[in-house]
Enzyme design. Sequence first.
Site, PDB file in Angstrom:
ATOM      1  CE  LYS A  83      -4.256   1.303   2.446  1.00  0.00           C
ATOM      2  NZ  LYS A  83      -5.008   1.081   3.697  1.00  0.00           N
TER       3      LYS A  83
HETATM    4  O1  G3P Z   1      -7.925   2.161   5.495  1.00  0.00           O
HETATM    5  C1  G3P Z   1      -8.212   3.455   5.176  1.00  0.00           C
HETATM    6  C2  G3P Z   1      -9.602   3.936   5.489  1.00  0.00           C
HETATM    7  O2  G3P Z   1     -10.549   2.931   5.389  1.00  0.00           O
HETATM    8  C3  G3P Z   1      -9.671   4.762   6.729  1.00  0.00           C
HETATM    9  O3  G3P Z   1     -10.984   5.105   7.095  1.00  0.00           O
HETATM   10  O4  G3P Z   1     -12.581   5.991   8.740  1.00  0.00           O
HETATM   11  O5  G3P Z   1     -10.109   6.452   9.021  1.00  0.00           O
HETATM   12  O6  G3P Z   1     -11.425   7.573   7.232  1.00  0.00           O
HETATM   13  P1  G3P Z   1     -11.284   6.349   8.067  1.00  0.00           P
END
Ligand code: G3P
Length: 217
Positions: A83
């Site tokens: 990633k």
């Molecule tokens: O893995 C990245 C993503 O899914 C993060 O989500 O909720 O931290 O914006 P969030």
Amino acid sequence: MLIFADTADTKLLAELNETGLIDGVTTNPTLIAKSGRNILEVTREICAMIDGPVSAEVAATEFTQMVAEGEKLAKIADNVVIKVPLTVDGLKATRVFSDQGLMTNVTLCFSVSQALLAAKAGATFVSPFVGRLDDRGEDGMQLIRDIRTVYDNYEFETAILAASLRNTNHVAQAAIAGADCGTLPPAVIQAMFQHDLTDKGLETFLADWASTGQSIL
Ligand code: G3P
């Protein structure tokens, strides 16, 4: 739409994986920090548990370092997806990994033009962040729809991995929009099973069944 678990919590992941419904896993530096564990160790454990792709994120921001980190992460297991952030160096590294036949997930994607570049760099997955755009009052799901249109227009093979999905409505809308995969926190995956009418209906069925005095076995 494939369902990926967005977590580095191996205990929760093991429970979810028992359903047979988890197609892959994504992690990021925040989730690794939250797990309190070493990235190499936790990634190895997740890769052994899950058959599908497991994203492990590089921490470097400079191209050479990114490539070195990515190659090290890729050696953990065949199902590791490297990633990388959607930056110039990240996309240069994506091209290098892609030419080596390694899987990549270009993350922190917030626009169609970024997604176009990720596809041109040969990314296996692109991760548009729906919730974080919603947080700013923008329409995060429109980004998924627009990337779908562009990728279909030019037959790009990069898979759209809808990320930052915060609730079951996000999951449903991402699937309707044609995302190839969605990555969800464990709590959202658990919520997907739930509906009050399912609970109510089952309660009635069980009561009516009991009244028959029958047994199937
Ligand atoms: O893995 C990245 C993503 O899914 C993060 O989500 O909720 O931290 O914006 P969030």
